[in-house]
Scaffold this motif. Sequence first.
Motif, PDB file in Angstrom:
ATOM      1  N   GLU A   5     -32.421 -47.663  -4.199  1.00  0.00           N
ATOM      2  CA  GLU A   5     -32.719 -49.029  -3.824  1.00  0.00           C
ATOM      3  C   GLU A   5     -33.310 -49.764  -5.030  1.00  0.00           C
ATOM      4  O   GLU A   5     -34.192 -49.240  -5.720  1.00  0.00           O
ATOM      5  CB  GLU A   5     -33.732 -49.075  -2.680  1.00  0.00           C
ATOM      6  CG  GLU A   5     -33.260 -48.391  -1.406  1.00  0.00           C
ATOM      7  CD  GLU A   5     -32.422 -49.295  -0.512  1.00  0.00           C
ATOM      8  OE1 GLU A   5     -32.002 -48.833   0.559  1.00  0.00           O
ATOM      9  OE2 GLU A   5     -32.160 -50.465  -0.901  1.00  0.00           O
ATOM     10  N   GLN A   6     -32.799 -50.991  -5.247  1.00  0.00           N
ATOM     11  CA  GLN A   6     -33.282 -51.775  -6.377  1.00  0.00           C
ATOM     12  C   GLN A   6     -33.305 -53.236  -5.944  1.00  0.00           C
ATOM     13  O   GLN A   6     -32.309 -53.740  -5.402  1.00  0.00           O
ATOM     14  CB  GLN A   6     -32.355 -51.575  -7.590  1.00  0.00           C
ATOM     15  CG  GLN A   6     -32.845 -52.211  -8.856  1.00  0.00           C
ATOM     16  CD  GLN A   6     -31.969 -51.889 -10.073  1.00  0.00           C
ATOM     17  OE1 GLN A   6     -30.873 -51.328  -9.966  1.00  0.00           O
ATOM     18  NE2 GLN A   6     -32.460 -52.263 -11.238  1.00  0.00           N
ATOM     19  N   TYR A  25     -35.675 -43.960  -4.767  1.00  0.00           N
ATOM     20  CA  TYR A  25     -34.539 -43.136  -4.402  1.00  0.00           C
ATOM     21  C   TYR A  25     -34.931 -42.141  -3.324  1.00  0.00           C
ATOM     22  O   TYR A  25     -36.117 -41.896  -3.078  1.00  0.00           O
ATOM     23  CB  TYR A  25     -33.969 -42.424  -5.640  1.00  0.00           C
ATOM     24  CG  TYR A  25     -34.919 -41.466  -6.320  1.00  0.00           C
ATOM     25  CD1 TYR A  25     -35.819 -41.921  -7.269  1.00  0.00           C
ATOM     26  CD2 TYR A  25     -34.898 -40.103  -6.033  1.00  0.00           C
ATOM     27  CE1 TYR A  25     -36.674 -41.054  -7.907  1.00  0.00           C
ATOM     28  CE2 TYR A  25     -35.744 -39.222  -6.660  1.00  0.00           C
ATOM     29  CZ  TYR A  25     -36.630 -39.698  -7.611  1.00  0.00           C
ATOM     30  OH  TYR A  25     -37.490 -38.820  -8.239  1.00  0.00           O
ATOM     31  N   SER A  26     -33.936 -41.578  -2.669  1.00  0.00           N
ATOM     32  CA  SER A  26     -34.220 -40.709  -1.530  1.00  0.00           C
ATOM     33  C   SER A  26     -33.868 -39.240  -1.790  1.00  0.00           C
ATOM     34  O   SER A  26     -34.364 -38.362  -1.103  1.00  0.00           O
ATOM     35  CB  SER A  26     -33.448 -41.198  -0.304  1.00  0.00           C
ATOM     36  OG  SER A  26     -32.047 -41.233  -0.570  1.00  0.00           O
ATOM     37  N   ASN A  27     -33.038 -38.982  -2.806  1.00  0.00           N
ATOM     38  CA  ASN A  27     -32.559 -37.628  -3.052  1.00  0.00           C
ATOM     39  C   ASN A  27     -33.479 -36.902  -4.026  1.00  0.00           C
ATOM     40  O   ASN A  27     -33.518 -37.210  -5.220  1.00  0.00           O
ATOM     41  CB  ASN A  27     -31.132 -37.686  -3.617  1.00  0.00           C
ATOM     42  CG  ASN A  27     -30.475 -36.326  -3.690  1.00  0.00           C
ATOM     43  OD1 ASN A  27     -31.139 -35.297  -3.636  1.00  0.00           O
ATOM     44  ND2 ASN A  27     -29.161 -36.319  -3.808  1.00  0.00           N
ATOM     45  N   SER A  69     -43.222 -39.547  -5.794  1.00  0.00           N
ATOM     46  CA  SER A  69     -43.040 -40.758  -4.997  1.00  0.00           C
ATOM     47  C   SER A  69     -41.589 -41.212  -4.955  1.00  0.00           C
ATOM     48  O   SER A  69     -41.270 -42.204  -4.280  1.00  0.00           O
ATOM     49  CB  SER A  69     -43.901 -41.903  -5.559  1.00  0.00           C
ATOM     50  OG  SER A  69     -45.248 -41.547  -5.573  1.00  0.00           O
ATOM     51  N   LYS A  70     -40.725 -40.543  -5.703  1.00  0.00           N
ATOM     52  CA  LYS A  70     -39.312 -40.923  -5.806  1.00  0.00           C
ATOM     53  C   LYS A  70     -39.208 -42.383  -6.253  1.00  0.00           C
ATOM     54  O   LYS A  70     -38.571 -43.228  -5.592  1.00  0.00           O
ATOM     55  CB  LYS A  70     -38.573 -40.694  -4.492  1.00  0.00           C
ATOM     56  CG  LYS A  70     -38.531 -39.242  -4.041  1.00  0.00           C
ATOM     57  CD  LYS A  70     -37.570 -39.065  -2.871  1.00  0.00           C
ATOM     58  CE  LYS A  70     -37.520 -37.647  -2.389  1.00  0.00           C
ATOM     59  NZ  LYS A  70     -38.758 -37.198  -1.753  1.00  0.00           N
ATOM     60  N   TYR A  71     -39.810 -42.644  -7.403  1.00  0.00           N
ATOM     61  CA  TYR A  71     -39.964 -44.018  -7.874  1.00  0.00           C
ATOM     62  C   TYR A  71     -39.847 -44.014  -9.385  1.00  0.00           C
ATOM     63  O   TYR A  71     -40.494 -43.202 -10.061  1.00  0.00           O
ATOM     64  CB  TYR A  71     -41.362 -44.487  -7.456  1.00  0.00           C
ATOM     65  CG  TYR A  71     -41.672 -45.935  -7.646  1.00  0.00           C
ATOM     66  CD1 TYR A  71     -42.345 -46.379  -8.782  1.00  0.00           C
ATOM     67  CD2 TYR A  71     -41.350 -46.859  -6.656  1.00  0.00           C
ATOM     68  CE1 TYR A  71     -42.674 -47.709  -8.941  1.00  0.00           C
ATOM     69  CE2 TYR A  71     -41.684 -48.195  -6.809  1.00  0.00           C
ATOM     70  CZ  TYR A  71     -42.347 -48.618  -7.950  1.00  0.00           C
ATOM     71  OH  TYR A  71     -42.671 -49.934  -8.092  1.00  0.00           O
ATOM     72  N   MET A  91     -29.237 -42.460 -11.787  1.00  0.00           N
ATOM     73  CA  MET A  91     -29.816 -41.133 -11.711  1.00  0.00           C
ATOM     74  C   MET A  91     -28.763 -40.102 -11.354  1.00  0.00           C
ATOM     75  O   MET A  91     -27.685 -40.436 -10.846  1.00  0.00           O
ATOM     76  CB  MET A  91     -30.991 -41.107 -10.744  1.00  0.00           C
ATOM     77  CG  MET A  91     -30.772 -41.814  -9.444  1.00  0.00           C
ATOM     78  SD  MET A  91     -32.356 -42.250  -8.672  1.00  0.00           S
ATOM     79  CE  MET A  91     -32.829 -43.720  -9.556  1.00  0.00           C
ATOM     80  N   LYS A  92     -29.103 -38.859 -11.645  1.00  0.00           N
ATOM     81  CA  LYS A  92     -28.142 -37.773 -11.464  1.00  0.00           C
ATOM     82  C   LYS A  92     -28.896 -36.484 -11.211  1.00  0.00           C
ATOM     83  O   LYS A  92     -29.979 -36.263 -11.761  1.00  0.00           O
ATOM     84  CB  LYS A  92     -27.299 -37.636 -12.736  1.00  0.00           C
ATOM     85  CG  LYS A  92     -26.168 -36.642 -12.658  1.00  0.00           C
ATOM     86  CD  LYS A  92     -25.333 -36.676 -13.926  1.00  0.00           C
ATOM     87  CE  LYS A  92     -25.743 -35.608 -14.897  1.00  0.00           C
ATOM     88  NZ  LYS A  92     -25.484 -34.246 -14.404  1.00  0.00           N
TER      89      LYS A  92
END
Lengths: 111, 112
Positions: A5-6, A25-27, A69-71, A91-92
């Motif tokens: 999300e951005q 991000y969630s992953n 925090s996936k941030y 991201m990857k």
Amino acid sequence: QKEVEQDPGPLSVPEGAIVSLNCTYSNSAFQYFMWYRQYSRKGPELLMYTYSSGNKEDGRFTAQVDKSSKYISLFIRDSQPSDSATYLCAMKGSGTYKYIFGTGTRLKVLA
Amino acid sequence: SQTIHQWPATLVQPVGSPLSLECTVEGTSNPNLYWYRQAAGRGLQLLFYSVGIGQISSEVPQNLSASRPQDRQFILSSKKLLLSDSGFYLCAWSGYDSYEQYFGPGTRLTVT
């Protein structure tokens, strides 16, 4: 829910300001993180890339990753009108060839 | 240093016509190659990627196809273009032993 999300912006700042651009991000498998700058009608230009968590600095640019925090964030110091562009995060995960991109944040630096 | 080329830079094609976009990379061997499409105001859509000659993975079923006839050459094709194929097509590469991805200058396709 999107994997990345951005905020699309536009984000308008005065010249010389510190700019903060962010993605969530969630992953949790993502380990490689990148920031691109894209001028209108041009291909994206790789600005910063980092592996796992931590900070990386290059000139006026600092990339920050907080995996707990996936941030991720990109900071631009002393912003210039020439920084006006769309900024994409990407991201990857390891073991995959696919990159996941945010939709981009449009930045305008006002002289 | 590595360089990625795409051509043509712009293209206007009628509906139903064929398409061939070419991408070449210089200065590296055995790159991973990618085709993306970017619609106006939208994010990057991965279309195809390739990890070697003749190896193509398709991400979105549609009337486009890709081929990799040489190590550093990636071609995007269509037999019959649709209006919805209009967009900004980007080729990208990453090293087989690294994770950074680099983009070409793009081809702007308008289908009329």
